[in-house]
Each structure stands twice: as C-alpha cells, then as structure tokens.
Motif scaffolding. Structure first.
Motif, short mmCIF file in Angstrom:
data_model
loop_
_atom_site.label_atom_id
_atom_site.label_comp_id
_atom_site.label_asym_id
_atom_site.label_seq_id
_atom_site.Cartn_x
_atom_site.Cartn_y
_atom_site.Cartn_z
N GLU A 292 11.42 -8.03 7.15
CA GLU A 292 12.82 -8.20 7.62
C GLU A 292 12.65 -9.26 8.80
N VAL A 293 13.71 -10.02 9.15
CA VAL A 293 14.07 -11.02 10.27
C VAL A 293 14.66 -10.02 11.40
N SER A 294 13.97 -9.55 12.61
CA SER A 294 14.65 -8.86 13.40
C SER A 294 15.45 -9.89 14.49
N GLU A 295 15.95 -9.33 15.55
CA GLU A 295 16.71 -10.30 16.48
C GLU A 295 15.53 -11.14 17.37
N PRO A 296 14.54 -10.28 17.67
CA PRO A 296 13.35 -10.90 18.59
C PRO A 296 12.77 -11.86 17.83
N LEU A 297 12.61 -11.72 16.43
CA LEU A 297 11.55 -12.50 15.48
C LEU A 297 12.58 -13.88 15.38
N ALA A 298 14.02 -13.61 15.36
CA ALA A 298 15.10 -14.82 14.94
C ALA A 298 14.81 -15.62 16.48
N GLN A 299 14.78 -14.99 17.52
CA GLN A 299 14.62 -15.66 18.65
C GLN A 299 13.43 -16.48 18.75
N SER A 300 12.28 -15.78 18.48
CA SER A 300 10.92 -16.60 18.49
C SER A 300 10.88 -17.71 17.52
N PHE A 301 11.47 -17.57 16.45
CA PHE A 301 11.55 -18.88 15.33
C PHE A 301 12.64 -19.95 15.60
N LYS A 302 13.72 -19.60 16.87
CA LYS A 302 14.75 -20.63 17.25
C LYS A 302 15.67 -20.40 15.95
N LEU A 303 15.86 -19.21 15.30
CA LEU A 303 17.08 -19.02 14.45
C LEU A 303 18.14 -18.60 14.81
N ASP A 304 19.25 -19.05 14.37
CA ASP A 304 20.62 -18.55 15.14
C ASP A 304 21.01 -17.11 15.01
N SER A 305 20.69 -16.57 13.81
CA SER A 305 20.61 -15.27 13.68
C SER A 305 19.71 -14.40 13.01
N ALA A 306 19.82 -13.07 12.91
CA ALA A 306 18.58 -12.35 12.17
C ALA A 306 19.18 -12.42 10.63
N ARG A 307 18.56 -13.27 10.09
CA ARG A 307 18.78 -13.44 8.47
C ARG A 307 17.82 -13.81 7.99
N GLY A 308 17.64 -13.74 6.51
CA GLY A 308 16.63 -14.28 5.38
C GLY A 308 15.51 -13.25 5.60
N ALA A 309 14.46 -13.74 4.91
CA ALA A 309 13.26 -13.21 4.52
C ALA A 309 12.05 -13.96 5.16
N LEU A 310 11.22 -13.30 5.81
CA LEU A 310 10.20 -14.05 6.77
C LEU A 310 8.83 -13.78 5.90
N VAL A 311 8.45 -14.97 5.64
CA VAL A 311 6.98 -15.09 4.65
C VAL A 311 5.99 -14.50 5.56
N THR A 312 5.09 -13.43 5.35
CA THR A 312 4.16 -13.26 6.11
C THR A 312 2.85 -13.39 5.27
N ALA A 313 2.86 -13.71 3.99
CA ALA A 313 1.41 -14.02 3.29
C ALA A 313 1.76 -14.85 1.96
N VAL A 314 0.93 -15.83 1.73
CA VAL A 314 1.08 -16.58 0.53
C VAL A 314 -0.27 -16.36 -0.30
N GLU A 315 0.01 -16.12 -1.92
CA GLU A 315 -1.18 -15.97 -2.44
C GLU A 315 -1.83 -17.56 -3.06
N PRO A 316 -3.07 -17.44 -2.80
CA PRO A 316 -3.62 -18.88 -3.24
C PRO A 316 -3.14 -19.01 -4.86
N GLY A 317 -2.67 -20.40 -5.04
CA GLY A 317 -2.43 -20.84 -6.49
C GLY A 317 -1.23 -20.28 -6.96
N SER A 318 -0.48 -19.51 -6.28
CA SER A 318 0.83 -18.94 -6.68
C SER A 318 1.88 -20.02 -6.57
N PRO A 319 3.15 -19.74 -7.17
CA PRO A 319 4.27 -20.60 -7.29
C PRO A 319 4.68 -21.02 -5.85
N ALA A 320 4.63 -20.04 -4.77
CA ALA A 320 4.98 -20.37 -3.59
C ALA A 320 3.93 -21.33 -2.79
N ALA A 321 2.83 -21.18 -3.18
CA ALA A 321 1.75 -22.10 -2.59
C ALA A 321 1.77 -23.52 -3.05
#
Length: 490
Positions: A292-321
């Motif tokens: 989850e994106v909290s208000e402090p995290l949104a501030q850290s990432f210069k995001l205007d509000s606490a929204r979206g899904a914060l990516v914490t890990a990406v599997e090697p070779g995955s569609p996201a990678a």
C-alpha cells in the motif's frame, strides 16, 4: 410434558462436526439461509420502496436452493506413546490395534448451493466440498436427492461447481453484483445447522471489501444472518436475482455476529465457466510484489496523493521485468483501470487473459511513465521456502539523519537473499522504531534507488531534505516492503 430435545441435540452436534462456513477470525465461514419449499413462481419485480415482504422472493428462488451434504474419510490420529513400563501399555498392545489398522472413520459436513442452469450445474463454496469422497444434493422439496459430481473447485476464490443428472430442475435467476449499492435490501437462503430452506434478510453494508489473506475476491459485506451450514447459498436482491455466494462470517464465537461476506456473482459465474470448460481457473500474473502507498510514502516519492500500488520486488524474467518495471515504481493504472490502492491490482491482473499486452502507467522519479506488459499465466500456488536469516558484521553508524546503525550484509547472506548489496539494521532509536523500521531489516534501496556501498547509502541520505522522509526498501524475512522514515538534520 417433557420436551423432546435429545434427538435435536444429537443432530446439532453431528452437524457442527461437519464442514461449516469459514470465518475471517477465529470462526469458520458461513453462508445464508433459505425458505419453505414451494412451486416456482412467475418473475417478480422489485418490491415497493420501504417494503420488507420477502414471500414472493422465497417462492421464486427457494426451489432452486439445495442442501449439500458431504462425506469425508478420517483415520484416527496416533496419540502420545505410553512411557515404558506403564501398566496400560500391555492392554493397548493386546486389545487395541494401531491407528493404521483401525477401521476408517467417516465424518459428515453440510452446506448449501443453488442450481444455475437446466443441465444440473450447481454453485457452492470450495470449502464445502473440500476433500469430500461423496457429495449429495437434496432439493428444496426434501424429496429429490442426487449424488453430485465435483466438476472443479477454486480455493483462491472459494467457488466450486457441482453437476447432477436430474430432469426439470428449478433454476435460480442470475443478477449482476456490480449493480449492488450499500444500503440495498438483500436476502439469503441456505441450510444453517442443517435447517434447510431458511431465509434471512438484511442490507448491503459495503461492496469491494478486502479481507486479510484474501487477494482475489472483492467481497460483498452484509448484515444478513448466516451460520454454519449456510456456506454456498445465494445472496439475493429484491428482484429475486442471485448477486452473491455467501461464504464467510466475521466472528469471535463461531456463529453470526452481525457481519457476513459474499462472493460477487459476476466473479463466481466467470470462475464457474472456466471450471466447466477446462476444469481449472487460469489467472494472469505480472511477477511483482506490492504494498500500500501511505501518505508518508507518497511524500517520499513526490506523489500528489496516497494512491496506486508500490512495487517492492520484481521476479527476474517475469512480465514485469521484461516491461521494465522496477522496485520503487508506483503503478497508477493497469490498462483502462485506475489503481486506487494495492488491493485492487491483483484482481485486475488475475482477471486478464494470459498473453494480453496491457499498458501500465507507473510513477517513477517524480514523473508518470507508461510501459507495456504482456500478462503471463499464473502458476499453481506454492509455498515459498524459508530463506536463511541475514547476519551482519560489526555495526557501523550511519548519518544521524535517520538515527540508525547498520552493518554490511556478508556475501553469503546476499546470495541467500538474492541481492547485490544490503545493509542490516543493527540499532535504531525509538522514534525510528515507531516509523516502522525494525532491527534485522536489510536495507537495499533509498527512494527506489539501489546503492552499492555504505558510502553510497550515506550520500543518498544526504540528498534528502531535512523534515521530509525517505522510503527505504527493506527485506524482512521473505518479504520486501518500503518503509517511510523521517529525515532529521545531518
């Protein structure tokens, strides 16, 4: 006149030993109830505003609701061995066979379900028929009873599809759960404690409800009374249409306490179609970990509000990678859908057909960017293997900006965690502990940027403005997560 209660007590005891509903806390869940048997009625329209007469609804849908009985085999479990020399040991050796030679015990469970087509397909909960050797379906008139075949079940959504070979079955009308609104009247029909065709009513308390450890289902929350034996029964709107499958209760006692949950029928029917066609459910996957994106995290990432899904890990070779998604990205849109919070994204991805290319809007380095990801098929759930705990070396104080002391992660521990470099949190001030950082956390990135040395880490901290916060990407056991930590004067 002495009341006749002994047979009822025995019946309840036997039923409670069966497969009751699951619970979101200490208790098993539940489903809803049904009404007296009667002949199918003509279609009814919505009741007048403020009306609370459910008789027409019961006559219309009640005949299509069934009682589901299951039989499971349960061998006796071995007990603790008696100590040597115990006088009872010789008795048990001579007169009591070992557990693997004892006769097989059989337990019975109860639940509910409803007929969805004239071919004899029935929807119920997966936990109702889990591990069942025999499944029996009894219709509302209590005269027709059939052996049922489990076409397939999906434990992640708790939906199962049964099939009976029977003519002239009454069919429950299927509605659309997407049209439900909080405050709307709903009713439930099922077999609480084995009392078939019981009906209860209430209102929709909330929709799109997320529950702990339930990733894929946006539950309908109601105050409809449901109890063990109701699982798998229909949740109905006032037009007599099925809008959900009663599945769980929130309870500290094992019984109804005013909160119940139903699986949306739109999702359940899609699952049923896949089970009928292929026998299993196919889901999409990106191969990422999110939080989850909290208000402090949104501030850290210069995001205007606490929204979206914060990516914490990406599997090697995955569609996201392959799409270029990296830890620290905040996913704001998936295809045409806005990602309001982290709980919404798994449902969006899971509902996407594998092989589909989807535009993904991410927030990265203070700006929006769009990448294109080709969704892959999700494998069967597997239990992750525990990884060795990371052990650091001698603590080295960092900048007093964060109030922590760290040590470098040894090479062997880096390989075990799958990281190129990391710093183990050895000591922290009380204020930092309240911010969410814990002793033993392994810091691997600052605001989504990896670092390769202690000096590099300190340099990135020095760039953070005093009074704000930085988002530290940490490994905690097998999980990856961002922790917002206030920045003091350095």
């Amino acid at each position: 006149m002495t009341p006749r209660i002994s047979s009822t007590a025995l019946l309840l005891a036997a039923l409670l030993a069966g497969c009751g509903p699951r619970s979101t806390t200490e208790a098993p869940p539940a489903t809803a109830a049904s009404a007296p048997a009667s002949a199918p009625a003509a279609a009814i329209g919505p009741l007048p505003a403020g009306a609370n007469d459910f008789t027409a609804l019961v006559k219309k849908v009640g005949p299509a609701v069934v009682n589901v009985t299951t039989v499971q085999a349960a061998r006796a479990q071995p007990g603790q061995p008696l100590p040597p020399g115990d006088p009872l040991s010789e008795f048990f050796r001579r007169f009591m066979p070992p557990p693997d030679q004892q006769p097989e015990q059989r337990s019975q469970g109860i639940g509910s379900g409803f007929v969805i087509d004239a071919q004899g397909h029935i929807l119920t909960n997966a936990h109702v028929v889990a591990d069942a050797e025999e499944v029996t379906v009894r219709l509302a008139d209590s005269k027709r009873e059939y052996k049922a075949r489990v076409v397939g079940s999906d434990t992640l959504t708790d939906v199962a599809l049964l099939k009976v070979d029977a003519p002239n079955l009454p069919v429950a009308p299927i509605g659309h759960s997407a049209q439900l609104q909080p405050g709307e009247w709903v009713a439930a029909i099922g077999s609480p404690f084995g009392f078939a065709n019981t009906i209860t009513a209430g209102i929709v308390s909330a929709t799109q409800r997320s529950l702990p450890d339930e990733t894929y289902v946006p539950f309908i929350q109601t105050d409809v009374a449901v109890n063990p034996g109701n699982s798998g029964g229909p949740l109905l709107n006032m037009r007599g249409e099925v809008v959900g499958i009663n599945s769980q209760i929130y309870s500290r006692s094992g019984g109804y306490m005013g909160i119940s949950f139903a699986i949306p029928i739109d999702m359940a029917m899609d699952i049923a179609q896949q089970l009928r066609t292929t026998g299993h459910v196919t889901r999409g996957r990106l191969g990422i970990g999110i939080q989850e994106v909290s208000e402090p995290l949104a501030q850290s990432f210069k995001l205007d509000s606490a929204r979206g899904a914060l990516v914490t890990a990406v599997e090697p070779g995955s569609p996201a990678a392959k799409a270029g998604i990296v830890p620290g990205d905040v996913i704001l849109r998936f295809g045409e859908q806005a990602v309001a919070d982290a709980t919404a994204l798994p449902r969006m991805v899971a509902g996407t057909k594998p092989g589909t290319e989807v535009p993904v809007e991410v927030w990265r380095n203070g700006a929006s960017a769009t990448v294109r990801a080709t969704v892959a098929a999700a494998p069967n759930p597997q239990v992750a293997q525990a990884q060795p705990a990371a052990q650091g070396v001698a603590p080295k104080p960092t900048s007093v900006q964060l109030g922590i002391a760290v040590s470098e992660l040894p090479p062997a521990a880096r390989r075990a965690l799958g990281v190129e470099y990391g710093l183990v949190v050895e000591e922290l001030q009380p204020g930092v502990a309240r911010a969410g950082l814990q002793q033993g956390d392994v810091i691997v990135a600052v605001n989504g940027q990896r670092f390769g040395s202690l000096e590099d880490f300190q340099r990135r901290l020095a760039q953070a403005p005093a009074g704000g916060s930085v988002a530290l990407l940490v490994r905690r056991g097998e999980a990856s997560l961002f922790v917002p930590v206030p920045v003091g004067k350095g």
